[in-house]
Write an enzyme that holds these catalytic residues in place. Structure first.
Site, PDB file in Angstrom:
ATOM      1  CE1 TYR A 138      -3.721   2.452   0.391  1.00 53.26           C
ATOM      2  CE2 TYR A 138      -2.444   3.348   2.213  1.00 53.26           C
ATOM      3  CZ  TYR A 138      -3.490   3.450   1.318  1.00 53.26           C
ATOM      4  OH  TYR A 138      -4.295   4.551   1.344  1.00 53.26           O
ATOM      5  CG  ASP A 184      -2.830  13.068   4.323  1.00 51.58           C
ATOM      6  OD1 ASP A 184      -2.826  13.331   3.100  1.00 51.58           O
ATOM      7  OD2 ASP A 184      -3.524  12.158   4.819  1.00 51.58           O
ATOM      8  CG  ASP A 217      -4.348   8.186  -0.289  1.00 47.31           C
ATOM      9  OD1 ASP A 217      -5.263   8.668  -0.975  1.00 47.31           O
ATOM     10  OD2 ASP A 217      -4.111   8.535   0.882  1.00 47.31           O
ATOM     11  CG  ASP A 219      -4.765  12.684  -1.482  1.00 43.92           C
ATOM     12  OD1 ASP A 219      -4.829  11.806  -0.607  1.00 43.92           O
ATOM     13  OD2 ASP A 219      -3.833  13.495  -1.549  1.00 43.92           O
ATOM     14  CG  HIS A 257      -7.935   4.713  -1.842  1.00 43.97           C
ATOM     15  ND1 HIS A 257      -7.923   5.949  -1.250  1.00 43.97           N
ATOM     16  CD2 HIS A 257      -6.927   4.017  -1.268  1.00 43.97           C
ATOM     17  CE1 HIS A 257      -6.954   6.013  -0.360  1.00 43.97           C
ATOM     18  NE2 HIS A 257      -6.325   4.851  -0.358  1.00 43.97           N
ATOM     19  CD  GLU A 271      -9.496  11.385   0.300  1.00 40.70           C
ATOM     20  OE1 GLU A 271      -9.480  12.363   1.073  1.00 40.70           O
ATOM     21  OE2 GLU A 271      -8.637  10.481   0.323  1.00 40.70           O
ATOM     22  CB  CYS A 311      -5.373  13.005   8.316  1.00 37.88           C
ATOM     23  SG  CYS A 311      -5.285  11.386   9.103  1.00 37.88           S
ATOM     24  NE  ARG A 340     -10.363   8.287   2.818  1.00 41.58           N
ATOM     25  CZ  ARG A 340      -9.272   8.838   3.347  1.00 41.58           C
ATOM     26  NH1 ARG A 340      -8.082   8.371   3.026  1.00 41.58           N
ATOM     27  NH2 ARG A 340      -9.371   9.861   4.174  1.00 41.58           N
ATOM     28  CD  GLU A 382      -9.973   6.474   6.777  1.00 42.76           C
ATOM     29  OE1 GLU A 382     -10.031   5.344   7.318  1.00 42.76           O
ATOM     30  OE2 GLU A 382      -8.907   6.982   6.374  1.00 42.76           O
ATOM     31  CG  ASN A 429      -6.700   3.213   7.285  1.00 44.31           C
ATOM     32  OD1 ASN A 429      -5.605   2.749   7.579  1.00 44.31           O
ATOM     33  ND2 ASN A 429      -6.930   4.511   7.208  1.00 44.31           N
TER      34      ASN A 429
END
Length: 299
Positions: free
Chosen positions: A48, A62, A89, A91, A116, A118, A126, A161, A191, A213
């Site tokens: 990952y 982040d 990731d 975002d 993914h 989101e 985050c 996500r 999440e 996660n």
């Protein structure tokens, strides 16, 4: 040597095949290419690549400050080092639907097996911090439709996500997950779930793989692999764990260096030179060099 021998297309195909089996895949987060090779050596199922780790690697929080170029470049460096599939990731997709489309194709070219996208408002934050905001359902679905339409390899895993659990509750997360699957998402990343029962509820609501996660110091309890397997989770990630351990050890070593002026007492905590050389295939590089450069220059 230099690159993994398994092609990106084959990594994607094998990832799809294993997900279809229903087994749980363990994917620790790699913080650099060498740690990805170590994850493979230790027998894990995938790698990952965390957006939080990529940001931290640049000394940034982040909060959506990294660019597609930075993420794809580092993702390519990590993916090339391992025979395992790498999920990254992405975002919020780095912009609106057209940007999401470009993001997916760029990540395909980088050798990534899946990504993914989101549903947070851009710039994101985050997923385990308070004060998050999510976009409306139409915008969230538009991102996923753009990602699915843009991919050229049907085996590239488009994951959705959703961060809505922390804002509007579990029922809203389940409704959003269903809508994201209807929009074409191959898998769901819910999440900041708080309990195993919440994971189980999402599992029961959709018929695609579910990712859990297990990040430390967050909203979710740190469930074991067997606990997650018992409620039907298909992928578990520990996104920042190796970076946290490495940075913690580095801090303690620097304290020791300050206090003692040497690191003799820390040798047993270090990766031995022989283990490092084995991990990077030093001998194979040397053999290649000797086999190729065998000529001499006559005077």
């Amino acid at each position: 040597m230099l690159y993994a021998t398994t092609s990106p297309a084959e990594k994607r195909r094998l990832l799809r095949e294993r997900l279809a089996s229903g087994e749980l895949l363990r994917m620790p987060g790699a913080f650099n290419p060498l740690s990805a090779r170590l994850i493979e050596r230790k027998g894990f199922d995938g790698v990952y690549i965390s957006g939080a780790v990529l940001a931290a690697d640049l000394g940034l929080p982040d909060i959506g400050l990294t660019t597609l170029t930075e993420v794809a470049g580092r993702g390519a460096q990590i993916a090339r080092m391992t025979e395992l599939p790498a999920i990254i990731d992405a975002d919020t997709g780095f912009g609106e639907p057209m940007n999401v489309a470009r993001t997916i194709q760029t990540l395909e070219d980088a050798g990534i097996a899946g990504a993914h996208i989101e549903d947070q408002v851009n710039p994101k934050r985050c997923g385990h911090l308070d004060g998050k905001s999510v976009v409306d359902e139409s915008t969230a679905l538009g991102r996923i439709r753009a990602a699915v339409d843009a991919r050229r390899d049907d085996n590239f895993l488009v994951m959705a996500r959703t961060d809505i659990r922390a804002i509007d509750g579990l029922d809203a997360a389940i409704d959003r997950a269903k809508a994201l699957v209807d929009a074409g998402a191959d898998a769901i990343f819910p999440e900041a779930m708080r309990t195993l029962e919440e994971f189980a509820a999402v599992r029961a609501a959709v018929d695609v793989p579910i990712l859990a996660n297990m990040t430390e110091f967050g909203k979710s309890e740190l469930f074991s692999v067997s606990q997650l397997e018992s409620v039907g989770i298909n992928i578990v990630i520990w996104p920042v764990s190796l970076l946290r351990i490495a940075m913690g050890a580095s801090g303690r070593a620097l304290d020791e260096l300050t206090a003692q002026g040497h690191l003799r007492e820390k040798l047993d905590e270090m990766q031995h030179r022989a283990d490092l050389y084995d991990l990077i295939d030093y001998e194979q590089y040397s053999r290649f060099d000797n086999d190729i450069y065998t000529f001499t220059v006559e005077r």
